[in-house]
Design an enzyme around this catalytic site. Sequence first.
Site, PDB file in Angstrom:
ATOM      1  N   GLY A   1      28.891  -1.315  48.366  1.00  0.00           N
ATOM      2  CA  GLY A   1      28.595  -2.985  48.283  1.00  0.00           C
ATOM      3  C   GLY A   1      29.295  -3.929  47.497  1.00  0.00           C
ATOM      4  O   GLY A   1      29.520  -4.889  47.859  1.00  0.00           O
ATOM      5  N   LEU A   2      30.749  -3.564  47.485  1.00  0.00           N
ATOM      6  CA  LEU A   2      31.767  -4.194  46.768  1.00  0.00           C
ATOM      7  C   LEU A   2      32.222  -5.158  47.636  1.00  0.00           C
ATOM      8  O   LEU A   2      32.647  -6.342  47.353  1.00  0.00           O
ATOM      9  CB  LEU A   2      32.841  -3.522  46.346  1.00  0.00           C
ATOM     10  CG  LEU A   2      32.397  -2.602  45.067  1.00  0.00           C
ATOM     11  CD1 LEU A   2      33.786  -1.695  44.694  1.00  0.00           C
ATOM     12  CD2 LEU A   2      32.177  -3.519  43.882  1.00  0.00           C
ATOM     13  N   LEU A   3      32.149  -4.890  48.910  1.00  0.00           N
ATOM     14  CA  LEU A   3      32.680  -5.693  50.207  1.00  0.00           C
ATOM     15  C   LEU A   3      31.637  -6.974  50.673  1.00  0.00           C
ATOM     16  O   LEU A   3      31.983  -7.748  51.260  1.00  0.00           O
ATOM     17  CB  LEU A   3      33.108  -5.007  51.299  1.00  0.00           C
ATOM     18  CG  LEU A   3      34.305  -4.193  51.478  1.00  0.00           C
ATOM     19  CD1 LEU A   3      34.352  -2.981  52.328  1.00  0.00           C
ATOM     20  CD2 LEU A   3      35.445  -5.082  51.316  1.00  0.00           C
TER      21      LEU A   3
ATOM     22  N   GLY B   1      30.175   5.003  53.856  1.00  0.00           N
ATOM     23  CA  GLY B   1      30.656   4.268  52.939  1.00  0.00           C
ATOM     24  C   GLY B   1      31.477   2.633  53.312  1.00  0.00           C
ATOM     25  O   GLY B   1      32.455   2.204  52.919  1.00  0.00           O
TER      26      GLY B   1
ATOM     27  N   LYS C   1      28.128  -7.076  45.781  1.00  0.00           N
ATOM     28  CA  LYS C   1      28.317  -6.539  44.491  1.00  0.00           C
ATOM     29  C   LYS C   1      29.453  -7.278  43.694  1.00  0.00           C
ATOM     30  O   LYS C   1      30.541  -7.348  44.374  1.00  0.00           O
ATOM     31  CB  LYS C   1      28.266  -5.075  44.222  1.00  0.00           C
ATOM     32  CG  LYS C   1      27.047  -4.304  44.568  1.00  0.00           C
ATOM     33  CD  LYS C   1      27.280  -2.874  44.212  1.00  0.00           C
ATOM     34  CE  LYS C   1      25.625  -2.288  44.401  1.00  0.00           C
ATOM     35  NZ  LYS C   1      25.760  -0.732  44.358  1.00  0.00           N
TER      36      LYS C   1
ATOM     37  N   TYR D   1      19.991  16.125  48.821  1.00  0.00           N
ATOM     38  CA  TYR D   1      19.635  14.955  48.477  1.00  0.00           C
ATOM     39  C   TYR D   1      17.917  15.197  48.096  1.00  0.00           C
ATOM     40  O   TYR D   1      17.158  15.574  48.841  1.00  0.00           O
ATOM     41  CB  TYR D   1      19.560  13.986  49.441  1.00  0.00           C
ATOM     42  CG  TYR D   1      20.982  13.682  50.264  1.00  0.00           C
ATOM     43  CD1 TYR D   1      21.994  13.729  49.378  1.00  0.00           C
ATOM     44  CD2 TYR D   1      20.919  13.064  51.647  1.00  0.00           C
ATOM     45  CE1 TYR D   1      23.282  13.582  49.977  1.00  0.00           C
ATOM     46  CE2 TYR D   1      22.041  12.921  52.003  1.00  0.00           C
ATOM     47  CZ  TYR D   1      23.308  13.093  51.416  1.00  0.00           C
ATOM     48  OH  TYR D   1      24.516  12.746  51.763  1.00  0.00           O
TER      49      TYR D   1
ATOM     50  N   ALA E   1      31.943   0.014  51.139  1.00  0.00           N
ATOM     51  CA  ALA E   1      32.411   0.184  49.591  1.00  0.00           C
ATOM     52  C   ALA E   1      31.291   0.157  48.399  1.00  0.00           C
ATOM     53  O   ALA E   1      31.497  -0.566  47.677  1.00  0.00           O
ATOM     54  CB  ALA E   1      33.483  -0.537  49.361  1.00  0.00           C
TER      55      ALA E   1
END
Length: 299
Positions: A204-206, A199, A209, A52, A202
């Site tokens: 931010g999909l959950l 994760g 997003k 990172y 996911a």
Amino acid sequence: MMKYNTIHKTGFKVSDISFGCMSLKSDGTENDAIINKAIDGGINLFDTADLYEKGENERLLGNALKGKRKDVFISTKVGNQWRKDGSGWDWNPRKEYILNAVDDSLKRLQTDYIDLYLLHGGTMDDPMDESIETFERLVDMGKIRSYGLSSIRPNVIREFVKRSNIAAVMTQYSYLDRRPEEETLDLLLNKNIGVLARGSMASGLLVDKPASDYLNLKAAEVEKIVNELKNNLPEGRTLQETVMRYVNGHPAVTTAVAGIRTLKQLEDAINTANTLPLMEEERQHLQALWAGNTYSEHR
């Protein structure tokens, strides 16, 4: 109140939710304050990697933890070697590289030892026994206290479980990525190997997003799953609480690694950690909302 779970092969008691440092940028002005507040909130495991920001993420963590090192556990990773021209990195799990990389990480982290040192990836073509022997040597030298693997590949995880004394595996796991439920989580639970789940939102999909393709799921399928989830939240639960509690409610999961960049995200993570776990019937109800997914590769 924060719950703590034991990584059995080490005796480390780590917080139910831990701090994924990857999202922190080295020029962030609030990094020290965020990390200090995390410690005050009961978080005691901080995860980073030499990859990172070309090691700068380790450096910022080391600076923030000055005077607090004995109160926390540090997890960092090795295996991705930056090219000298900075154009990218190459996979290198060889002994010589790991022995050099650990010293660089120790300097950046300003510590004499790393609590959990993870091989940052891995394939079936790797010289696994050489890598394992190197990690064991580092334990003997006192430079690391334990080692493990960061991988989503069941075939690689199985080999390390067979061949080594790994203490923990970091793997991707969420309500949208239920692949580890098929086999990996049960294997690690049965072998008393800790699980650091990353994760859990996911990407931010959950939570916030807009739906998009994810793994083998098309955007329309993601949208349908998330809507079903929203319409079936356990009573009194927020969406974030539910998806995080789904992950660390699995008996194999030692800690859910939350990627944190802001004080608001930290507060949300600590608030979630202070909620009650899902009841078994709530968890089963959520599992029944969709069939889940399985690994198509690296089986």
